[in-house]
Design a protein around this motif. Structure first.
Motif, PDB file in Angstrom:
ATOM      1  N   ALA A  98    -107.620  28.630 -27.039  1.00  0.00           N
ATOM      2  CA  ALA A  98    -109.045  28.873 -26.782  1.00  0.00           C
ATOM      3  C   ALA A  98    -109.825  28.210 -27.897  1.00  0.00           C
ATOM      4  O   ALA A  98    -109.366  28.167 -29.056  1.00  0.00           O
ATOM      5  CB  ALA A  98    -109.335  30.369 -26.746  1.00  0.00           C
ATOM      6  N   CYS A 143    -111.469  40.240 -29.485  1.00  0.00           N
ATOM      7  CA  CYS A 143    -112.900  40.239 -29.799  1.00  0.00           C
ATOM      8  C   CYS A 143    -113.080  40.531 -31.287  1.00  0.00           C
ATOM      9  O   CYS A 143    -112.420  41.422 -31.843  1.00  0.00           O
ATOM     10  CB  CYS A 143    -113.619  41.299 -28.958  1.00  0.00           C
ATOM     11  SG  CYS A 143    -115.352  41.560 -29.407  1.00  0.00           S
ATOM     12  N   LEU A 192    -108.569  39.310 -25.326  1.00  0.00           N
ATOM     13  CA  LEU A 192    -109.438  38.435 -24.557  1.00  0.00           C
ATOM     14  C   LEU A 192    -108.694  37.478 -23.628  1.00  0.00           C
ATOM     15  O   LEU A 192    -109.322  36.817 -22.821  1.00  0.00           O
ATOM     16  CB  LEU A 192    -110.332  37.620 -25.511  1.00  0.00           C
ATOM     17  CG  LEU A 192    -111.340  38.427 -26.306  1.00  0.00           C
ATOM     18  CD1 LEU A 192    -112.080  37.526 -27.285  1.00  0.00           C
ATOM     19  CD2 LEU A 192    -112.327  39.130 -25.388  1.00  0.00           C
ATOM     20  N   GLN A 198    -109.746  36.956 -20.002  1.00  0.00           N
ATOM     21  CA  GLN A 198    -111.038  37.626 -19.861  1.00  0.00           C
ATOM     22  C   GLN A 198    -112.163  36.648 -20.224  1.00  0.00           C
ATOM     23  O   GLN A 198    -111.964  35.744 -21.026  1.00  0.00           O
ATOM     24  CB  GLN A 198    -111.116  38.832 -20.817  1.00  0.00           C
ATOM     25  CG  GLN A 198    -110.036  39.868 -20.627  1.00  0.00           C
ATOM     26  CD  GLN A 198    -110.144  40.528 -19.261  1.00  0.00           C
ATOM     27  OE1 GLN A 198    -111.221  40.838 -18.793  1.00  0.00           O
ATOM     28  NE2 GLN A 198    -109.002  40.696 -18.611  1.00  0.00           N
ATOM     29  N   PRO A 199    -113.356  36.863 -19.658  1.00  0.00           N
ATOM     30  CA  PRO A 199    -114.482  36.026 -20.104  1.00  0.00           C
ATOM     31  C   PRO A 199    -114.835  36.377 -21.549  1.00  0.00           C
ATOM     32  O   PRO A 199    -114.761  37.542 -21.945  1.00  0.00           O
ATOM     33  CB  PRO A 199    -115.620  36.413 -19.150  1.00  0.00           C
ATOM     34  CG  PRO A 199    -115.220  37.698 -18.527  1.00  0.00           C
ATOM     35  CD  PRO A 199    -113.729  37.804 -18.613  1.00  0.00           C
ATOM     36  N   PHE A 200    -115.128  35.346 -22.315  1.00  0.00           N
ATOM     37  CA  PHE A 200    -115.513  35.592 -23.710  1.00  0.00           C
ATOM     38  C   PHE A 200    -116.568  34.578 -24.125  1.00  0.00           C
ATOM     39  O   PHE A 200    -116.787  33.572 -23.461  1.00  0.00           O
ATOM     40  CB  PHE A 200    -114.291  35.526 -24.646  1.00  0.00           C
ATOM     41  CG  PHE A 200    -113.726  34.146 -24.809  1.00  0.00           C
ATOM     42  CD1 PHE A 200    -114.128  33.328 -25.856  1.00  0.00           C
ATOM     43  CD2 PHE A 200    -112.763  33.660 -23.923  1.00  0.00           C
ATOM     44  CE1 PHE A 200    -113.603  32.060 -26.006  1.00  0.00           C
ATOM     45  CE2 PHE A 200    -112.244  32.394 -24.069  1.00  0.00           C
ATOM     46  CZ  PHE A 200    -112.657  31.584 -25.113  1.00  0.00           C
ATOM     47  N   TYR A 201    -117.221  34.869 -25.233  1.00  0.00           N
ATOM     48  CA  TYR A 201    -118.245  33.983 -25.783  1.00  0.00           C
ATOM     49  C   TYR A 201    -117.783  33.521 -27.153  1.00  0.00           C
ATOM     50  O   TYR A 201    -117.336  34.333 -27.967  1.00  0.00           O
ATOM     51  CB  TYR A 201    -119.588  34.709 -25.915  1.00  0.00           C
ATOM     52  CG  TYR A 201    -120.209  35.009 -24.577  1.00  0.00           C
ATOM     53  CD1 TYR A 201    -121.156  34.163 -24.033  1.00  0.00           C
ATOM     54  CD2 TYR A 201    -119.833  36.139 -23.848  1.00  0.00           C
ATOM     55  CE1 TYR A 201    -121.737  34.426 -22.806  1.00  0.00           C
ATOM     56  CE2 TYR A 201    -120.393  36.404 -22.615  1.00  0.00           C
ATOM     57  CZ  TYR A 201    -121.346  35.556 -22.099  1.00  0.00           C
ATOM     58  OH  TYR A 201    -121.898  35.815 -20.879  1.00  0.00           O
ATOM     59  N   TYR A 259    -120.891  40.559 -27.252  1.00  0.00           N
ATOM     60  CA  TYR A 259    -121.784  39.412 -27.420  1.00  0.00           C
ATOM     61  C   TYR A 259    -123.223  39.792 -27.069  1.00  0.00           C
ATOM     62  O   TYR A 259    -124.167  39.479 -27.794  1.00  0.00           O
ATOM     63  CB  TYR A 259    -121.315  38.250 -26.548  1.00  0.00           C
ATOM     64  CG  TYR A 259    -122.275  37.093 -26.546  1.00  0.00           C
ATOM     65  CD1 TYR A 259    -122.395  36.259 -27.652  1.00  0.00           C
ATOM     66  CD2 TYR A 259    -123.094  36.851 -25.449  1.00  0.00           C
ATOM     67  CE1 TYR A 259    -123.288  35.202 -27.661  1.00  0.00           C
ATOM     68  CE2 TYR A 259    -123.986  35.796 -25.451  1.00  0.00           C
ATOM     69  CZ  TYR A 259    -124.084  34.977 -26.556  1.00  0.00           C
ATOM     70  OH  TYR A 259    -124.976  33.946 -26.561  1.00  0.00           O
ATOM     71  N   CYS A 285    -116.101  39.565 -26.721  1.00  0.00           N
ATOM     72  CA  CYS A 285    -116.115  39.967 -25.317  1.00  0.00           C
ATOM     73  C   CYS A 285    -117.590  40.026 -24.885  1.00  0.00           C
ATOM     74  O   CYS A 285    -118.494  40.046 -25.719  1.00  0.00           O
ATOM     75  CB  CYS A 285    -115.426  41.317 -25.117  1.00  0.00           C
ATOM     76  SG  CYS A 285    -116.255  42.726 -25.895  1.00  0.00           S
ATOM     77  N   GLU A 286    -117.807  40.041 -23.579  1.00  0.00           N
ATOM     78  CA  GLU A 286    -119.189  39.979 -23.086  1.00  0.00           C
ATOM     79  C   GLU A 286    -120.064  41.130 -23.586  1.00  0.00           C
ATOM     80  O   GLU A 286    -121.171  40.888 -24.074  1.00  0.00           O
ATOM     81  CB  GLU A 286    -119.196  39.912 -21.559  1.00  0.00           C
ATOM     82  CG  GLU A 286    -120.563  39.621 -21.001  1.00  0.00           C
ATOM     83  CD  GLU A 286    -120.537  39.315 -19.518  1.00  0.00           C
ATOM     84  OE1 GLU A 286    -121.474  38.650 -19.056  1.00  0.00           O
ATOM     85  OE2 GLU A 286    -119.595  39.735 -18.823  1.00  0.00           O
TER      86      GLU A 286
END
Length: 188
Positions: free
Chosen positions: A19, A31, A38, A41-44, A56, A52-53
């Motif tokens: 990533a 996270c 993560l 999973q969607p992450f920033y 964030y 994690c969302e």
């Protein structure tokens, strides 16, 4: 490769992931705030750190009007952050994104036109605000006998002649009345 989080080698099938152009152990890719895993999973990614969302979103600035997090473009004005669509005139509710604005003593945001309508001095004859014409930034206000006038409203009370220009230029007040020289002489 080496895990970007712990620095140990990533060895074995299914033990690593990539990533942000880096390699991580699956257990290390978490996270930065809540340590939830993560992978998948969607992450920033913020400055090479993963969030994690929900975490964030908690780091984002909130709009000073609607109090919701600002996910896209931030508009900064009056020392506060706004969604562009929330930064509006308190009177006409028009968006002021990229439009000149001003703030009253109470911190309320106004478009220039509404600010003038609300706070400009009022003409003692027509009772309308004395404000710049559309597209202009300045206007002329005449003050006589502690009263405000538009240039075109500044007229003799008896003959109606314009006192700001022409032969009757000038005010010759008498007993609180705005008069031209001729009408002043006639009353005396």
């Amino acid at each position: 490769g080496r895990c970007a989080r712990c620095g140990e080698n990533v060895v074995g099938e299914g033990t690593g992931c990539t990533a942000m152009d880096q390699v991580f152990h699956v257990e290390c890719f978490t996270c930065m705030m809540c340590n939830n895993k993560l992978r998948g999973q969607p992450f920033y990614a913020v400055e090479k750190k993963a969030y994690c969302e929900p975490c964030y979103i908690n780091t984002l600035e909130q709009c000073s009007v609607c109090a919701k997090p600002i996910m896209e473009r931030i508009l900064r004005a009056t020392g506060k952050a706004y969604h562009p669509h929330c930064f509006t005139c308190v009177m006409c509710h028009r968006s002021l994104d990229g439009i000149p604005f001003t703030v009253d003593a109470g911190g309320n945001i106004h478009c220039i036109e509404d600010f003038h309508k609300k706070f400009a001095p009022r003409c003692s004859v027509c009772k309308e605000p004395i404000m710049p014409a559309p597209g202009q930034e300045e206007t002329v206000r005449i003050v006589a006998l502690d009263r405000d006038f538009h240039v075109h409203c500044y007229r003799c009370e008896d003959c109606g002649g314009l006192l700001s220009e022409g032969d009757n230029q000038g005010c010759y007040p008498l007993d609180g009345h705005i008069l031209c020289k001729t009408c002043n002489s006639a009353r005396i």
